[in-house]
Design an enzyme around this catalytic site. Sequence first.
Site, PDB file in Angstrom:
ATOM      1  NE  ARG A  56      -3.703   0.379   3.010  1.00  0.00           N
ATOM      2  CZ  ARG A  56      -3.571  -0.307   3.890  1.00  0.00           C
ATOM      3  NH1 ARG A  56      -2.721   0.437   4.511  1.00  0.00           N
ATOM      4  NH2 ARG A  56      -3.984  -1.355   4.444  1.00  0.00           N
ATOM      5  CE1 TYR A 108     -13.839  16.768 -14.285  1.00  0.00           C
ATOM      6  CE2 TYR A 108     -13.024  16.819 -12.080  1.00  0.00           C
ATOM      7  CZ  TYR A 108     -13.713  16.290 -13.558  1.00  0.00           C
ATOM      8  OH  TYR A 108     -14.315  15.180 -13.929  1.00  0.00           O
ATOM      9  CG  ASP A 181      -6.904  20.433 -10.776  1.00  0.00           C
ATOM     10  OD1 ASP A 181      -5.462  20.081 -11.440  1.00  0.00           O
ATOM     11  OD2 ASP A 181      -7.326  20.202 -10.487  1.00  0.00           O
ATOM     12  CE  LYS A 206      -8.203  14.650 -16.731  1.00  0.00           C
ATOM     13  NZ  LYS A 206      -9.526  14.183 -17.535  1.00  0.00           N
TER      14      LYS A 206
HETATM   15  N1  PLP Z   1      -9.061  18.646 -12.583  1.00  0.00           N
HETATM   16  C1  PLP Z   1      -8.524  18.477 -13.532  1.00  0.00           C
HETATM   17  C2  PLP Z   1      -8.636  20.031 -14.223  1.00  0.00           C
HETATM   18  C3  PLP Z   1      -9.515  17.677 -14.269  1.00  0.00           C
HETATM   19  O1  PLP Z   1      -9.571  17.839 -15.628  1.00  0.00           O
HETATM   20  C4  PLP Z   1      -9.565  16.456 -13.515  1.00  0.00           C
HETATM   21  C5  PLP Z   1     -10.575  15.694 -14.869  1.00  0.00           C
HETATM   22  O2  PLP Z   1     -11.104  15.367 -16.037  1.00  0.00           O
HETATM   23  C6  PLP Z   1      -9.717  16.347 -12.673  1.00  0.00           C
HETATM   24  C7  PLP Z   1      -8.517  16.717 -11.737  1.00  0.00           C
HETATM   25  C8  PLP Z   1      -9.625  14.748 -11.885  1.00  0.00           C
HETATM   26  O3  PLP Z   1      -9.016  13.665 -12.650  1.00  0.00           O
HETATM   27  P1  PLP Z   1      -9.405  12.225 -12.860  1.00  0.00           P
HETATM   28  O4  PLP Z   1      -9.912  12.047 -14.354  1.00  0.00           O
HETATM   29  O5  PLP Z   1      -7.869  11.232 -12.915  1.00  0.00           O
HETATM   30  O6  PLP Z   1      -9.537  11.121 -11.145  1.00  0.00           O
END
Ligand code: PLP
Length: 390
Positions: A56, A108, A181, A206
């Site tokens: 883990r 998002y 983020d 991504k």
């Molecule tokens: N942060 C951003 C800017 C995103 O565009 C996304 C998903 O599209 C996420 C976080 C969430 O990521 P995950 O799909 O890997 O959980």
Amino acid sequence: MQAPRNAKISPASRLAHGGGGIDPQTGAVVPPIQTATTFARDESYRLTSPSHLYSRDDNDLTRQTEALIADLEGGAEARLFASGMAAIAATVRMVRPEQTILVQSGIYWGTTLWLRKHCQHAGIALIEADATDTERFCETISESGPALVLIEVPSNPYLGMADIASIAKVAGNAGAVTAVDATAATPILMRPLELGADLVLHSATKALNGHSDVLAGVISCRDADSDAWKFIREERHDAGAVLPAFEAYLLLRGLRTLSLRIERMCSNAQAIAEALQAHPMVETVLYPGLPTHPGHSLATRQMHDGYGYLMSFITKGSAQDALGVVGRLKLIKRATSLGGVESLVEHRRTIEGDASGIPEGLIRLSVGIESADDLIADLMHALSPLAAGE
Ligand code: PLP
């Protein structure tokens, strides 16, 4: 505590080698996939290897990938998670009932939706505010005294540019943790920890992985001794949203070409943004690389070597007209997500619904590594009023 960085080796070179050297025993230039979930003890019950107890938290591939990402960010440590949302959730869970979270609005949708549900359930006050209005956003920090300030730079799908250094300074003075983020930037283009943020998060699903075949998330910290980082480290270990070994392997492999992919994606995105802006059927192009973008000069200060692979454009006419444009694309795929080598397009209003307030004509584009000429030709054909009657 700032991690030492090797100033002589560029990110591109560190990435190409996957952050690792050659295995002295076998000469292998890529690490093996360690599949064991558990590790043996000797006759006197000592661990055979003190850093290997249970997978883990004790996977060498995961550790190597985390060290590489922390280094790229100019951070002290990093932790991988099972998805971007798992990384965001681990960050948010440090906030206790009756405390406040200040989150950027228009980010998002998945983050906003989960935060609303979680904060209501956990008795946390949630304030959503426009972080591109630096003065007003900083006033909101001082007035509300949040425990956590969460911003997304550039934001998805509006490509809003929040001023990380100013926000982190005011938040720090108010005793708040600043988390950024930076999924749409990657550490090649922007390093929020160097601008004063406490934590930087990515959906590694991504561009970090870049091949649309791994779900992963990552958080890096500026100070490994901070309370925030201690919480996140324990949360990852105890709550178990870890990245399995095979996914860590694929992510590390994807990272090897990150700087090359980002270079191509950024130059493609810039060329596409300029072509779209000149098209009579396009009302607005939201891309920080365009001098007309309201965050252009801030992006130029806070990003390096490009403005990213994500953009949105708003077509003239109705939602049906925008869906017609999306439907006529041949090379660019209609699919959610971003950051892959293949260009993807999405009509966000269809996904988020009318209540979201997303303009009917907004089309989000994640630009890949194809030829810019082919991508522009695909878009120009789809936008052509003549093609509408095909
Ligand atoms: N942060 C951003 C800017 C995103 O565009 C996304 C998903 O599209 C996420 C976080 C969430 O990521 P995950 O799909 O890997 O959980």
